[in-house]
Write a protein that holds these residues in place. Structure first.
Motif, PDB file in Angstrom:
ATOM      1  N   THR A  13       0.804  -1.214   0.000  1.00  0.00           N
ATOM      2  CA  THR A  13       0.000   0.000   0.000  1.00  0.00           C
ATOM      3  C   THR A  13       0.837   1.264   0.000  1.00  0.00           C
ATOM      4  O   THR A  13       0.341   2.335  -0.283  1.00  0.00           O
ATOM      5  N   SER A  63      -2.461  -5.987  -0.292  1.00  0.00           N
ATOM      6  CA  SER A  63      -3.186  -4.738  -0.038  1.00  0.00           C
ATOM      7  C   SER A  63      -3.149  -3.813  -1.247  1.00  0.00           C
ATOM      8  O   SER A  63      -2.918  -2.611  -1.130  1.00  0.00           O
ATOM      9  N   THR A 343      -0.530  -2.258   7.933  1.00  0.00           N
ATOM     10  CA  THR A 343      -0.835  -1.885   6.554  1.00  0.00           C
ATOM     11  C   THR A 343       0.370  -1.300   5.826  1.00  0.00           C
ATOM     12  O   THR A 343       0.224  -0.682   4.780  1.00  0.00           O
TER      13      THR A 343
END
Length: 750
Positions: A13, A63, A343
């Protein structure tokens, strides 16, 4: 090809890092590398076209909001070792990558994959491969393993209609719970009046861990990419002095490089208060390279995002400081989930590699409502058993004794007939026919209670018949006690009672027949062909089974039971050599956390805990001590009752302690095993047995802890004791004489 130049593509990400292999000729490769910062939160993309990258070894597209199906051409990338497609929107079936034998790591967690879980993943990939299929929509099939596999994570991997089923390998719930407290990454600890469960499993890259006793576990996904394989650390320990309150909760913490979900099962439906305890104990707060590290991750409770980009150090006001997140949660399907997800934000390289990801120190869950149903259920069950054991005993041994005892007009069946004992009733005629009139050829054994015979009913069912000696007053008490206890208990490692016969003067209990008699007979029997040849996996299975049966009696049944006579002859073995605890004639019911002094000490010399034998001090830790003796017998293949190899040792424990002092525990292992045994498991079993023999009952482990240690899910801490406390044979003989003056040996083969 150097380690640094191996082709791979990694997209997350926050950062796109690509190394693309460009063919130049038959013997060499030219490489092109680039780094791009790319915010992928904005839109959905299709799977990138990389079918020509045949030299690809690592493909990480986590992601990235990728939709659609996983391309079939992935199966042509024969050099692929690691595939991470987690946290995307991938749909459809998983292509057949079964021929990619180098593909040892697969992360597909948190997608929308459907169809059946591939057979090549379930059956052809063993624990050498890391596979995570958690959080998907697969259909049910019969391929799932019956027990949780070390490196195959199927947590929440099935379709929405089966959402309440976390995984088939988890055991079913037996009763509702209303609270849970976990010391994440650390040992069991008591803070005030609250006991925090220990959480010492080392974890792995695709781990579904489950504590069967406490009904909680965790699902861990991912490994630390920037450190060498095999060096992942999922538990971190503080190295500085902590000055906050309850510092014991923050000495350790569990780390997760990608996703970590703690789940509590068997909770009563309703509202709960959840407390999450955090403290940054890895990054340092000083003017150095170590101070630049940051830890940022997301926190979900019951699937709801509670914290976005949570930074422990910022929220706590510094490192080594606690911060407690308090939230409300609603349980609708008896399960509470708390998920931590990294993340890609923060850091991956400072202060040292492999320190990024989420971190949690402790978890507390408490219901916002009182548990009246549980209290009433325990009261009803306990009252029922007490009525059976106490009232019936009083009636039989009181009223009938006063009316002429065991020759009176009123039969036992008349007294027992009005009580619901949840067992069958046999006539004495049926029992005589089944045992061929108690033919000596059908006799299985004999003990203080009476004789045990094999029988066959008219429908062909084999049974074991325990007949009370007509002159045994003690047997009357044990008959009623066992009838009351065993009829109210059911567990795979407890012998099953089929029924009773109480005609006239006859007292008979009818059990399931156990094809392989008792553990004592199988280990060191000298009749009917001698002992069985029990290999090591069987001995390990037997030891774990006994421990699970005792865990049920002590911690999982509706009322606490202390068996009081755990020994090899009271462990029966079925056709598949599964162990079942038998002979509940001496068992006692005990209130939670309550110890007592008993005036009637009963049991078997050689297996009795010293505090019980000498002072009548009885707790469930007396069973733990007895289990330790049986565990030593399993390892050595020798009977503690007949162990006199020379004048230097008086019992198996004495021999084990001397061997420990000499640093040679392997000399204890049964020579009949040869070299065909698991050395690590054997040493572990011996060390656990020694822990069970701690002179202080309070320091002996619980049986649930014993199960966890035997199965390798928690660490065994070695106990060093002085062998001299067992080495004075004259004192031992004096104690034996003292035991004989007030104990009852109930040795029998059930």
């Amino acid at each position: 090809m150097s380690q640094q130049s191996k082709p791979h593509i990694m997209i997350s990400t926050t950062k796109l890092s690509v190394a693309i292999a460009l063919p130049s000729d038959a013997t060499s490769m030219a490489f092109f590398s680039c780094e791009l910062w790319w915010d992928l939160n904005g839109g959905v993309s299709d799977f990138p076209d990389i079918k020509n990258m045949e030299s690809m070894e690592i493909l990480m597209l986590k992601s990235c909001n990728i939709r659609g199906r996983i391309p079939e051409y992935i199966s042509t990338l024969t050099n692929l070792r690691i595939l991470d497609l987690s946290f995307n929107r991938l749909e459809g079936n998983i292509p057949n990558f079964g021929d990619l034998f180098r593909l040892s790591t697969i992360y597909l967690t948190s997608n929308k994959l459907t169809g059946l879980t591939p057979e090549w993943m379930i059956k052809e990939r063993d624990d050498r491969y890391v596979i995570d299929l958690s959080y998907n929509n697969f259909s049910k099939n019969n391929l799932q393993p019956p027990t949780c596999r070390e490196s195959l994570n199927l947590y929440r991997s099935f379709s929405i209609q089966n959402k309440s089923v976390l995984s088939d390998c988890l055991s079913p719930c037996s009763k509702d719970k209303y609270s849970l407290h976990i010391n994440c990454g650390g040992k069991q600890i008591i803070i005030g009046n609250t006991k925090y469960e220990g959480d010492e499993d080392v974890g792995s890259a695709a781990k579904l861990f489950y504590n069967n006793t406490a009904n909680w576990g965790f699902s861990n996904t991912g490994h630390f990419w920037d450190i060498q394989s095999g060096q992942d650390k999922y538990i971190t320990k503080n190295v500085s002095i902590l000055r906050m309150n309850n510092s014991g909760l923050y000495t350790t913490a569990r780390l997760a490089p990608l996703s970590l979900t703690y789940f509590a099962r068997c909770l009563a439906n309703g509202k709960y208060t959840v407390k999450l305890h955090f403290a940054e104990i890895v990054f340092r707060d000083n003017i150095s390279y170590y101070s630049v590290g940051r830890r940022m991750f997301d926190v979900y409770i019951q699937g709801k995002l509670e914290l976005k980009d949570f930074n422990i150090e910022k929220e706590a006001g510094g490192v080594d400081k606690e911060v407690i997140l308090i939230r409300k949660a609603v349980v609708n399907d008896k399960t509470l989930e708390i998920r931590f997800q990294w993340t890609g934000k923060g850091t991956t390289n400072a202060p040292r590699r492999g320190t990024y990801g989420s971190l949690i120190s402790a978890i507390s869950v408490e219901s916002d409502f009182k548990p009246p149903a549980e209290s009433k259920r325990k009261i009803y069950v306990a009252v029922g058993v007490v009525l059976v054991v106490c009232i019936v005993t009083s009636i039989i041994l009181g009223i009938l004794w006063w009316r002429g005892c065991f020759g009176g007009k009123e039969s036992r069946e008349q007294v027992l007939g009005g009580l619901d004992l949840k067992t069958g009733v046999f006539t004495f005629k049926q029992i005589k026919a089944a045992t061929n009139n108690f033919d000596s050829g059908n006799k299985l054994g004999e003990g203080g209670f009476g004789s045990v015979y094999k029988g066959v009913l008219l429908d062909g069912t084999c049974i074991a018949v325990k007949q009370l000696s007509a002159r045994s007053k003690q047997g009357n008490r044990e008959f009623l006690n066992e009838l009351g206890m065993i009829s109210a208990l059911e567990h795979p490692n407890l012998v099953k009672l089929h029924g009773r016969c109480t005609e006239g003067k006859q007292l008979v209990l009818v059990y399931e027949y156990m094809d392989n008699n008792s553990l004592a007979h199988s280990l060191f029997g000298q009749e009917k062909g001698g002992p069985l040849k029990l290999d090591w996996p069987t001995r390990q299975k037997i030891c774990v089974g006994i421990a699970k049966g005792l865990t049920f009696l002590h911690e999982e049944s509706a009322f606490k039971i202390v068996h009081r006579d755990i020994k090899a002859s009271n462990i029966l073995l079925d056709r598949d050599l599964n162990p079942k605890i038998s002979d509940f004639g001496l068992a006692k019911m005990d209130e939670e956390e309550n110890t007592h002094i008993t005036t009637r000490v009963a049991g078997t010399i050689g297996y009795m805990a010293p505090e019980y034998a000498l002072w009548g001090y009885l707790t469930d830790k007396a069973d733990v001590y007895s289990f330790g003796v049986v565990a030593l017998e399993l390892v050595t293949g020798k009977s503690n009752m007949k162990f006199h190899p020379n004048e230097n040792y008086v019992c198996l424990l004495d021999w084990a302690l001397v061997s420990q002092q000499k640093g040679n525990l392997m000399e204890l292992v049964d020579p009949r095993l040869g070299s065909e045994f698991n050395k690590e498991e054997a040493i572990r079993m011996i060390k656990i047995a020694l822990l069970c023999h701690n002179p202080s009952p309070a320091l002996r482990p619980t049986m649930s802890s014993v199960v966890s240690m035997l199965e390798g899910r928690s660490t065994v801490h070695e106990l060093i004791m002085d062998p001299s406390i067992y080495g004075d044979k004259l004192r031992f003989e004096a104690l034996r004489n003292q035991f004989n003056s007030f104990t009852t040996d109930t040795s029998s083969v059930n």
